[in-house]
Design an enzyme around this catalytic site. Structure first.
Site, short mmCIF file in Angstrom:
data_model
loop_
_atom_site.label_atom_id
_atom_site.label_comp_id
_atom_site.label_asym_id
_atom_site.label_seq_id
_atom_site.Cartn_x
_atom_site.Cartn_y
_atom_site.Cartn_z
N MET A 1 -4.04 2.45 1.66
CA MET A 1 -3.13 1.32 1.57
C MET A 1 -3.54 -0.09 2.32
SD MET A 1 0.10 1.90 4.02
CE MET A 1 0.29 -0.02 4.24
N CYS A 2 -3.45 -1.21 1.90
CA CYS A 2 -3.61 -2.41 2.84
C CYS A 2 -2.63 -3.30 2.63
CB CYS A 2 -5.16 -3.02 2.38
SG CYS A 2 -5.24 -3.50 0.69
N ARG A 3 -2.62 -4.63 2.70
CA ARG A 3 -1.72 -5.36 2.48
C ARG A 3 -1.52 -5.80 1.16
NH1 ARG A 3 -1.14 -10.79 1.29
NH2 ARG A 3 -3.37 -11.25 1.11
N GLY B 1 -3.57 -4.66 -1.69
CA GLY B 1 -4.44 -3.63 -2.59
C GLY B 1 -5.84 -3.74 -2.75
N VAL C 1 1.29 -2.86 1.29
CA VAL C 1 2.43 -2.59 2.04
C VAL C 1 3.64 -4.07 1.43
CG1 VAL C 1 1.70 -4.17 4.27
CG2 VAL C 1 3.33 -2.29 4.57
#
Length: 106
Positions: free
Chosen positions: A63-65, A67, A92
């Site tokens: 995961m990141c901010r 995608g 997220v």
């Protein structure tokens, strides 16, 4: 590349399913909002991939901010021989929008 939706991730969490959550954002982003994953920033991942060796055969959700970085990390891990890696679609921020509005969107 396989993806997982925020709804699917929530189901896995609620059902106490076994998976490894890798967060590839920067430390300051992790401080803003996180899902209690293991933080290894994307730029550090090639030099730290050995830390993930025990998860090579396990389900890894990246995961990141939003995608994008996690998609890069997912492809990298697959190229390194990890078997079951999925990108969290929307990151997220999507999780905050659809699942947990207590998380800060940034």
């Amino acid at each position: 590349m396989k993806e997982i939706t925020v709804q699917e991730l929530k189901e896995k969490i609620d059902n106490d399913e076994s998976f490894f959550l890798l967060d590839v954002r920067e430390p300051f982003e992790f401080e803003i909002s996180n899902l209690n994953g293991t933080l290894i920033p994307l730029k550090e991942l090639p030099g730290r991939v050995n830390e993930l060796e025990e998860y090579r055969e396990e389900e890894v959700i990246v995961m990141c901010r939003s995608g994008a970085r996690s998609a890069n990390a997912t492809n990298f891990l697959l190229s390194e021989g990890f078997k079951n890696v999925k990108n969290l679609k929307g990151g997220v921020n999507q999780y905050a929008r659809e699942i947990d509005d207590s998380l800060q969107i940034y």
